[in-house]
Design an enzyme around this catalytic site. Structure first.
Site, short mmCIF file in Angstrom:
data_model
loop_
_atom_site.label_atom_id
_atom_site.label_comp_id
_atom_site.label_asym_id
_atom_site.label_seq_id
_atom_site.Cartn_x
_atom_site.Cartn_y
_atom_site.Cartn_z
N SER A 142 -1.93 -2.86 -1.67
CA SER A 142 -1.43 -3.03 -3.03
C SER A 142 -1.16 -4.51 -3.27
O SER A 142 -0.94 -5.27 -2.31
CB SER A 142 -0.13 -2.25 -3.23
N TYR A 155 8.29 0.12 -0.76
CA TYR A 155 6.88 0.42 -1.00
C TYR A 155 6.02 -0.78 -0.58
O TYR A 155 5.00 -0.62 0.09
CB TYR A 155 6.67 0.73 -2.48
#
Length: 267
Positions: A142, A155
Site C-alpha cells: 500500500s 495497517y
C-alpha cells in the site's frame, strides 16, 4: 510473464481489485483460483467471468487460518493441475484511531489478514511455483506501507512488513524462475471500508483532492501489466506515484503533509 494459459491464485477475489484482477486474468486467457472468505462473492465473480476464455474456480478460505491455507495448494492442483502464480491482494484497513485507542483484537486482526495471510499463502504455494519453468509472486502492499498515515499506523506497519517480505523474497528467488513484484496502490474506489467492518467519516478538507481514487479495474490493469513485465515494483495511481517521489525526497515533509490531511479524521 505471459499470463495466457497460466493458473494464477488471487486472494480477495470476491470484490474490489481482487475481482477485477480475476476478470482481467480470465480475459487474458489465464485460469484463476479465486480465494475469498465470502463464498457468495466468489460465486458472483465466477458468474461475471463466465464469458472469458479462462476458467475460474472459487475456494472459500479464511487466509488467517494456517491449517486451511496449508490444504489449499492440493485443492487447486486437483482442479487445475498446475499453479503458475499468486497475487496476494486480500487486505483490510484498521479502525481510524491512533495506536493508543486500538484494542489488541483490532491489532491482531489487521496483522493476521494483511501480513500473516500473505505469508501463509506464499509459503504454501512457493514449492509449487519453484517447480514451474516460469512463475510469479505479486504481493499488494500500500501507499501506507512506505508513508505514515495517522489513524492507519498499524495497517501501514502490516503493509510495510509485506513490502519487506516481498523485497526479501525477490532477493532470495533472484536466481530462480520465480519473479517477484511488490505493489503500492494509492486510493482505489473499492469497498474495503465495509469489508473491514468500518464506517469512516468523510474528512472536511475544504476542497476536493486533485488525486481522485482510481477504479478497481484501472488498478488491476496496472498490476497485471507490471506482472507481465516482471517489474520489481509497481506504484499504482497518481497519488501513490506523487507521494512516493515526495517521501523519497523528504520523508518528514511528506509525513507532515499527510498528518495535516488526516487530522480531521482523528478526533
Amino acid at each position: 510473464m505471459q499470463l495466457a494459459n497460466k493458473t494464477i491464485v488471487v486472494t480477495g477475489a470476491g470484490s474490489g481489485i481482487g475481482r477485477e484482477l480475476s476478470l482481467q486474468l480470465l480475459q487474458r486467457g489465464a485460469n484463476v483460483a479465486g480465494v475469498d472468505i465470502n463464498s457468495n462473492a466468489l460465486d458472483e465473480t465466477s458468474r461475471l467471468g463466465a464469458l472469458g476464455p479462462g476458467q475460474f474456480k472459487g475456494f472459500q478460505t479464511d487466509i488467517t487460518n494456517l491449517e486451511r491455507v496449508s490444504s489449499l495448494p492440493a485443492e487447486v492442483l486437483a482442479h487445475f493441475g498446475t499453479v503458475d502464480g499468486i497475487i496476494n491482494n486480500a487486505g483490510i484497513i484498521q479502525p481510524f484511531r491512533p495506536i493508543l485507542e486500538l484494542t489488541m483484537e483490532d491489532i491482531d486482526r489487521v496483522m493476521a489478514v494483511n501480513f500473516y495471510g500473505t505469508l501463509y499463502l506464499t509459503k504454501a504455494f512457493l514449492p509449487l511455483l519453484l517447480a514451474r519453468p516460469e512463475a510469479h509472486i505479486a504481493n499488494v502492499s500500500s501507499m501506507g506501507g512506505f508513508l505514515p498515515v495517522p489513524g492507519q499506523t498499524l495497517y501501514g506497519a502490516a503493509k510495510a512488513a509485506v513490502k519487506l517480505l516481498t523485497e526479501g523474497l525477490y532477493a532470495e528467488l533472484k536466481d530462480t524462475h520465480v519473479k517477484v513484484t511488490v505493489v503500492f496502490p494509492g486510493a482505489v474506489a473499492t469497498n474495503i471500508m465495509q469489508n473491514s467492518g468500518l464506517h469512516v467519516p468523510k474528512a472536511d478538507t475544504g476542497d476536493e483532492s486533485k488525486f481522485k481514487p482510481i477504479s478497481p479495474g484501472e488498478a488491476a490493469g496496472q498490476i497485471l501489466r507490471a506482472i507481465e513485465k516482471n517489474k520489481f515494483r509497481a506504484v499504482v495511481g497518481r497519488d501513490a506515484w506523487a507521494m512516493d517521489k515526495l517521501y523519497r525526497f523528504s520523508p518528514k515533509y511528506a509525513a507532515d503533509l499527510i498528518q495535516r490531511k488526516m487530522r480531521s479524521l482523528l478526533r
